[in-house]
Every structure is written in C-alpha cells, then in structure tokens.
Scaffold this motif. Structure first.
Motif, short mmCIF file in Angstrom:
data_model
loop_
_atom_site.label_atom_id
_atom_site.label_comp_id
_atom_site.label_asym_id
_atom_site.label_seq_id
_atom_site.Cartn_x
_atom_site.Cartn_y
_atom_site.Cartn_z
N ALA A 205 0.75 -1.34 0.09
CA ALA A 205 -0.13 0.02 -0.14
C ALA A 205 0.92 1.25 -0.04
O ALA A 205 0.30 2.36 -0.47
CB ALA A 205 -0.91 0.14 1.26
N SER A 206 2.11 1.19 0.43
CA SER A 206 3.14 2.32 0.36
C SER A 206 3.69 2.60 -1.05
O SER A 206 4.17 3.80 -1.08
CB SER A 206 4.14 2.04 1.39
OG SER A 206 5.12 1.05 0.77
N LYS A 207 3.11 1.92 -1.84
CA LYS A 207 3.89 2.32 -3.28
C LYS A 207 2.79 3.15 -4.07
O LYS A 207 1.69 3.38 -3.59
CB LYS A 207 3.69 0.97 -4.08
CG LYS A 207 4.59 -0.22 -3.34
CD LYS A 207 5.99 -0.03 -2.67
CE LYS A 207 6.40 -1.16 -2.06
NZ LYS A 207 7.72 -0.95 -1.51
N SER A 208 3.17 3.76 -5.24
CA SER A 208 2.44 4.60 -5.90
C SER A 208 1.12 3.68 -6.44
O SER A 208 1.51 2.81 -6.96
CB SER A 208 3.28 5.17 -7.24
OG SER A 208 2.36 5.33 -8.11
N PRO A 209 -0.07 4.16 -6.32
CA PRO A 209 -1.17 3.48 -6.64
C PRO A 209 -1.12 3.55 -8.32
O PRO A 209 -1.89 2.41 -8.80
CB PRO A 209 -2.33 4.29 -6.08
CG PRO A 209 -1.84 5.73 -5.71
CD PRO A 209 -0.41 5.49 -5.46
N LEU A 210 -0.78 4.50 -8.95
CA LEU A 210 -0.70 4.21 -10.40
C LEU A 210 0.26 3.21 -10.97
O LEU A 210 -0.16 2.61 -11.77
CB LEU A 210 -0.37 5.76 -10.86
CG LEU A 210 -0.19 5.86 -12.44
CD1 LEU A 210 -1.51 5.52 -13.19
CD2 LEU A 210 0.51 7.09 -12.87
N THR A 211 1.15 3.23 -10.12
CA THR A 211 2.37 2.41 -10.52
C THR A 211 1.68 0.67 -10.51
O THR A 211 1.93 0.00 -11.12
CB THR A 211 3.49 2.49 -9.61
OG1 THR A 211 4.13 3.89 -9.93
CG2 THR A 211 4.69 1.42 -10.10
N LEU A 212 1.19 0.51 -9.32
CA LEU A 212 0.66 -0.69 -8.83
C LEU A 212 -0.52 -0.99 -10.19
O LEU A 212 -0.57 -2.16 -10.55
CB LEU A 212 -0.01 -0.77 -7.49
CG LEU A 212 0.91 -0.65 -6.55
CD1 LEU A 212 -0.08 -0.53 -5.14
CD2 LEU A 212 1.89 -1.93 -6.36
N LYS A 213 -1.27 0.00 -10.17
CA LYS A 213 -2.44 -0.33 -11.49
C LYS A 213 -1.61 -0.84 -12.64
O LYS A 213 -2.14 -1.55 -13.39
CB LYS A 213 -3.34 0.86 -11.60
CG LYS A 213 -4.30 0.86 -12.67
CD LYS A 213 -4.88 2.19 -12.74
CE LYS A 213 -5.99 2.12 -14.02
NZ LYS A 213 -5.49 2.11 -15.20
N ILE A 214 -0.61 0.09 -13.08
CA ILE A 214 -0.02 -0.13 -14.41
C ILE A 214 0.78 -1.68 -14.48
O ILE A 214 0.59 -2.28 -15.62
CB ILE A 214 1.18 0.85 -14.77
CG1 ILE A 214 0.42 2.34 -14.91
CG2 ILE A 214 2.03 0.59 -15.63
CD1 ILE A 214 1.33 3.39 -15.04
N GLY A 215 1.32 -1.81 -13.30
CA GLY A 215 2.21 -3.19 -13.16
C GLY A 215 1.09 -4.16 -13.22
O GLY A 215 1.84 -5.21 -13.80
N LYS A 216 0.30 -4.24 -12.56
CA LYS A 216 -0.80 -5.47 -12.32
C LYS A 216 -1.55 -5.63 -13.64
O LYS A 216 -1.62 -6.98 -14.16
CB LYS A 216 -1.89 -5.21 -11.28
CG LYS A 216 -2.93 -6.21 -11.47
CD LYS A 216 -3.96 -6.11 -10.04
CE LYS A 216 -5.09 -7.08 -10.11
NZ LYS A 216 -5.82 -7.45 -9.09
N GLU A 217 -1.89 -4.70 -14.41
CA GLU A 217 -2.56 -4.60 -15.61
C GLU A 217 -1.75 -5.27 -16.64
O GLU A 217 -1.69 -6.14 -17.35
CB GLU A 217 -2.83 -3.30 -16.17
CG GLU A 217 -3.88 -3.52 -17.58
CD GLU A 217 -4.38 -2.02 -17.84
OE1 GLU A 217 -3.29 -1.31 -18.31
OE2 GLU A 217 -5.40 -1.96 -17.73
N ALA A 218 -0.31 -4.64 -16.87
CA ALA A 218 0.57 -5.17 -17.68
C ALA A 218 0.99 -6.91 -17.36
O ALA A 218 1.18 -7.46 -18.26
CB ALA A 218 1.98 -4.57 -17.65
N PHE A 219 1.16 -7.23 -16.08
CA PHE A 219 1.37 -8.47 -15.81
C PHE A 219 0.67 -9.36 -16.31
O PHE A 219 1.04 -10.61 -17.16
CB PHE A 219 1.31 -8.77 -14.13
CG PHE A 219 1.85 -10.13 -13.77
CD1 PHE A 219 3.06 -10.56 -13.68
CD2 PHE A 219 0.67 -11.12 -13.49
CE1 PHE A 219 3.41 -11.89 -13.43
CE2 PHE A 219 0.97 -12.33 -13.26
CZ PHE A 219 2.47 -12.80 -13.25
#
Length: 265
Positions: A205-219
């Motif tokens: 949760a401490s990470k950038s929410p945008l980065t998590l969104k981008i990363g999960k989708e791309a994975f």
C-alpha cells in the motif's frame, strides 16, 4: 463491521473483505458472490483503497466453493437446472476476472480449508498467504463433477502437472505443498498471521497507486503473450510509465535519498 455475508473494513488504505458465512462454509453462494462483486466494484474507484485483503472469519473453512445445496435445489427445474447452473458458473467466472482486472492488488489470506471454487478464489488473487495448517484441494472429481472452472485459475498459478495432480486425484494438499506448487506465496504460523498480513499489505500500500495499477494490468496482459509480443507490449507500458509524475517523483526521491510523495498521476 456488520453481520452481513461479507464484512468490510478499511484501515489506512487496506480494505479487508471477510467471508462471513461459516455456517455455510463460506460458500460462493449467489449472495456471497453478489457481495464480493459489489465490494470490488466500489474498491476499484475508491482512492482510499490501495490494497484488498480477502480472508474469512476464524474457523475450519476459508471457502468451500460453490454452494452445492443451492445448486441441487434447481435439479427439479424444467431444464434440470441447466440455466441456473450456467448462470452460477458464469457469475463466478466473472467474479474471478473482476479480481484480475481490479486496479488494486488483492491478497488472499487462508486459515482453513480452501476447496474447489474456494481454491480457485485463492489461485485467482494476485498474492496469497496462509497458515501452516491451511489445506487446498479441487475435489470435484470425487463427486462426479470435475473442477473445470477452478482449473482455469489453478492451472495458471501452479505448474501444469501439479495442477493436473490436484484435479485428477481430488486429494488435499497441505500448506507446504501448496507453496511448492505455486498457489501460495508465504506460510505464516497462525499466531503471527494478522501481524504478517498487515505488514505485507502495508508494504504494498505504500507504493504509488498508479504504478501498482500499471504493473498489475501489464502482468496479466503479457503473461498470455508470446515472448516477442510480451516484450513489445511492455516496452510501451514502461515508456508510458516513465512519463508518469509518480515515476518522475519516485526516481527523483531515490536519487535525492528522500521518501517519495505519491500523487497517483
């Protein structure tokens, strides 16, 4: 907290969704799936939610899969239940895809038995933790109903032959075996479960929410692609990610040796 089928609580960006039908073994009934669907829809657009933790009220069963009594009640329908069975399986499949598509990480926390569609639920989540006494199985073959829809998630989480072992034998596997198979990330002693889960979720949760969104989708997009297409796709994803304000802030903070301040942009 409430006395509904699904308990919800948001603590500092960590949304806990707790299956709360122990008397029905937390089965994925129509009621339970509708509650999960609604909660995940709200979480998708709620900026206050960074991570979703999916667990169950303390007991022997995390989730027993589909509600067989609910399904069997429709055997006397004019079509012998065909329309209802298809509706339930389609609803469950849509729920699993909703978890994958959710722009927030979802962590399953298992303390008990996860069987059939319950095992599917665990395999579908992005990450999974369990206690050392948790067990997992896809036992449909034992009752003449092959776990075909759970197979979709299990075969994507576990090695092919190990997934087939679970599906063909219907036998339960322990936490250690589930970790070896790839269904589980970490095994935690029961007495430390809450502490470890909270720390684990807080770290994400401490990470950038945008980065998590981008990363999960791309994975999930690249994992189904041939190697060359996966690289081509991720080159574009990473280029766009580099242009994001959060990436600019994060790299700047790293170089300047300070804590980044995320804006989600």
């Amino acid at each position: 907290m409430s006395d509904d089928a699904l308990l919800t609580r948001n603590d500092d960006g960590i949304l806990r969704l707790t299956l709360n039908r122990p008397e029905r073994m937390n089965a994925l009934s129509e009621e339970m799936m509708a509650c999960l669907k609604d909660a995940l829809e709200r979480a998708a657009t709620d900026a206050a939610v960074r991570v979703v933790v999916l667990d169950a009220v303390p007991g022997k069963v995390f989730c027993a899969g589909h509600d067989l009594k609910e399904l069997t009640a429709h055997r006397n329908d004019a079509d012998r239940g065909r329309a209802y069975f298809e509706k339930i399986m389609t609803t469950c499949s849509a729920l699993m895809q909703q978890i994958v598509a959710l722009p927030k990480p979802v962590i399953a926390v298992v303390d008990g038995v996860a069987t059939a569609a319950g095992c599917q639920l665990v395999a579908t989540c992005d990450l999974a933790l369990c206690t050392d006494t948790a067990t997992f199985c896809t036992p449909g073959v034992n009752i003449g109903l092959f776990c075909s829809t759970p197979m979709v998630a299990v075969s994507r989480a576990a090695n092919r032959k190990q997934a087939m072992e679970m599906l063909l034998t219907g036998e339960s596997i322990d936490a250690s075996t589930a970790k070896d198979f790839g269904l589980i990330n970490r095994i935690v002693p029961k007495q430390y479960l809450d502490v470890v889960v909270t720390k684990y979720a807080q770290m994400i949760a401490s990470k950038s929410p945008l980065t998590l969104k981008i990363g999960k989708e791309a994975f999930y997009q690249q994992i189904e692609m041939p190697l060359d297409q996966a690289y081509a796709h991720c080159v574009q994803v990473m280029t766009e990610n580099m242009l994001a304000r959060d990436a600019e802030e994060g790299i700047g903070a790293f170089l300047e040796k300070r804590k980044p301040e995320w804006t989600g942009e």
